[in-house]
Design a protein around this motif. Structure first.
Motif, short mmCIF file in Angstrom:
data_model
loop_
_atom_site.label_atom_id
_atom_site.label_comp_id
_atom_site.label_asym_id
_atom_site.label_seq_id
_atom_site.Cartn_x
_atom_site.Cartn_y
_atom_site.Cartn_z
N ARG A 305 7.80 -0.60 3.28
CA ARG A 305 6.71 -0.89 4.36
C ARG A 305 5.51 -1.20 3.50
N ASP A 308 5.18 -4.32 1.44
CA ASP A 308 5.05 -5.46 2.26
C ASP A 308 3.61 -5.38 3.00
N ARG A 309 3.09 -4.14 3.49
CA ARG A 309 1.56 -4.23 4.03
C ARG A 309 0.77 -4.79 2.82
#
Length: 418
Positions: A305, A308-309
């Motif tokens: 995550r 991705d951020r």
């Protein structure tokens, strides 16, 4: 002879403006424009694989090409395709940027908005330089014209999941298959590659961090040649010096390694800094090692995550490797795939630390028994990734991997650095 010019421009309006002007230049032969950094490098690599003479004389790079910063892209083109002259098109033609562009390997700079006279003059000068370089190369000077090495990063969902062992064995498998391979310890504060391979060293990745022109000789001076044939670029002995390796330095170092080795494996550890983020973004394949327990899988999910951020890597472009796997555990690869949203390697690495302990304690993991289940699994993983392919009498029977250039199964990312 017409001058072939390849525009590298991401913005649609800028594409029209540049191609229109280029088509008006005398003796110019504009090529179909490329729209991102990866497409540019792939196009040049394809042409170079045929012949140096197939390369365009001039590449025009727009300052907003993306996703790799324009200067970093110019550095990679200059390193890998030295017979190509690069012109940077920019809205900031000041002396500071001019000097930086020259340091990175550009042969000229043109200001926006584009003017016919300035563009024509610069293209003519750069084309003449390119022709001269090719005449020199024709006399027998060696130049790297291949598609570039394959870069694989190995990161950990958390500490202690087996990241370093995985990176080392993948590199050893690639080297044993006949592919010149570099192993880089990018766990800059706590890297242990040197300990695992019983290496005493003086130079480290930090020695390359401040160098703007990493020539083959400079690179050769920094790497340690291991008995196995691996080229090692190690983490600094003083962990605090790891901060000297910036994301910009990482891009230069990885590009230099990619231009000299068929396979580059980077052990990025479990902590993400700017250097590790740049490496993961540039990689052809990014591996994330986890163990099949709740804490580690949660760590893997957090890492995915975060990547991705930060727009480093998308989940679907990441491959999770399951280490210390047993059939008895409740957390199996399909569940890990569902939780993380990533691909999961078909090859799992069994839980069998007993066969590793002696080699790890002695710092001789390169001497693991080929009959051991852990080494077998990791070398099979190398085959799955396309880094190596087993010969008919495979490693489980004491055989060795052999190289197969056609076996590489992943391609350069289309939205990341090339």
């Amino acid at each position: 002879m017409p001058t072939r010019i390849l525009p590298a421009v991401g913005d649609a309006d800028a594409v029209r403006s540049i191609t229109t002007l280029l088509s008006q230049l005398p003796d110019a032969e504009p090529m179909a424009p490329v729209t991102d950094s990866t497409q540019l490098v792939d196009t040049l690599a394809r042409l170079a694989a045929e012949s140096v003479d197939e390369l365009p004389e001039v590449v025009v790079v727009h300052e907003r090409i993306g996703p790799v910063p324009a200067l970093e892209l110019i550095r990679e083109v200059a390193l890998r395709f030295p017979a190509v002259g690069v012109i940077l098109v920019t809205s900031d033609p000041g002396p500071g940027l001019f000097q930086a562009a020259m340091d990175y390997g550009a042969r000229g700079l043109v200001a926006l908005p584009l003017g016919y006279e300035e563009l024509a003059s610069r293209v003519q000068a750069v084309a003449q330089w390119s022709v001269g370089v090719r005449r020199h190369l024709g006399s027998g000077v060696e130049v790297f014209t291949g598609a570039g090495g394959t870069v694989v990063t190995v990161s950990g969902a958390k500490g202690g999941v087996g990241t370093t062992l995985t990176a080392i064995q993948l590199a050893l498998a690639a080297q044993a298959s006949g592919r010149p391979t570099a192993l880089v310890d990018m766990d800059l504060q706590a890297g242990d590659v040197a300990s695992y391979l019983d290496v005493q060293f003086r130079r480290s990745v930090v020695d390359l961090a401040a160098i703007t022109d990493i020539s083959p000789r400079v690179l050769a001076d920094a790497v340690f040649r291991h008995d196995t044939g691996l080229a090692l670029l190690l983490a600094p002995g003083e962990g605090e010096r790891g901060e000297e390796v910036t994301d910009r330095a990482t891009r230069q170092i990885v590009s230099a390694l990619r231009s000299r080795y068929e396979v580059v494996v980077l052990d990025c550890g479990a902590q993400l800094g700017g250097a590790g983020a740049a490496a993961v973004e540039m990689a052809d394949a990014a591996l994330l090692v986890t163990t099949p327990d709740v804490v580690a899988v949660r760590g893997a999910k957090r890492a995915v995550r975060m990547w991705d951020r930060l727009q480093i890597r998308k989940a679907e472009e990441t491959t999770v490797v399951v280490n210390r796997h047993t059939r008895a555990t409740e957390i199996q690869p399909p569940l890990i795939r569902k939780i993380t949203g990533t691909a999961v390697a078909n090859t799992t690495v069994p839980a069998n630390f007993k066969e590793l302990q002696g080699a790890v304690d002695a710092g001789r993991v390169h001497e693991l028994d080929s009959r051991g289940t852990v080494k077998q699994a990791l070398w099979t993983l190398a085959g799955e990734l396309g880094l190596a392919r087993a010969a008919e009498g495979d490693h489980r029977k004491g055989g060795r991997f052999r190289g197969d250039r056609g076996s590489v199964s992943f391609r350069r990312r289309k939205d990341g650095a090339g």
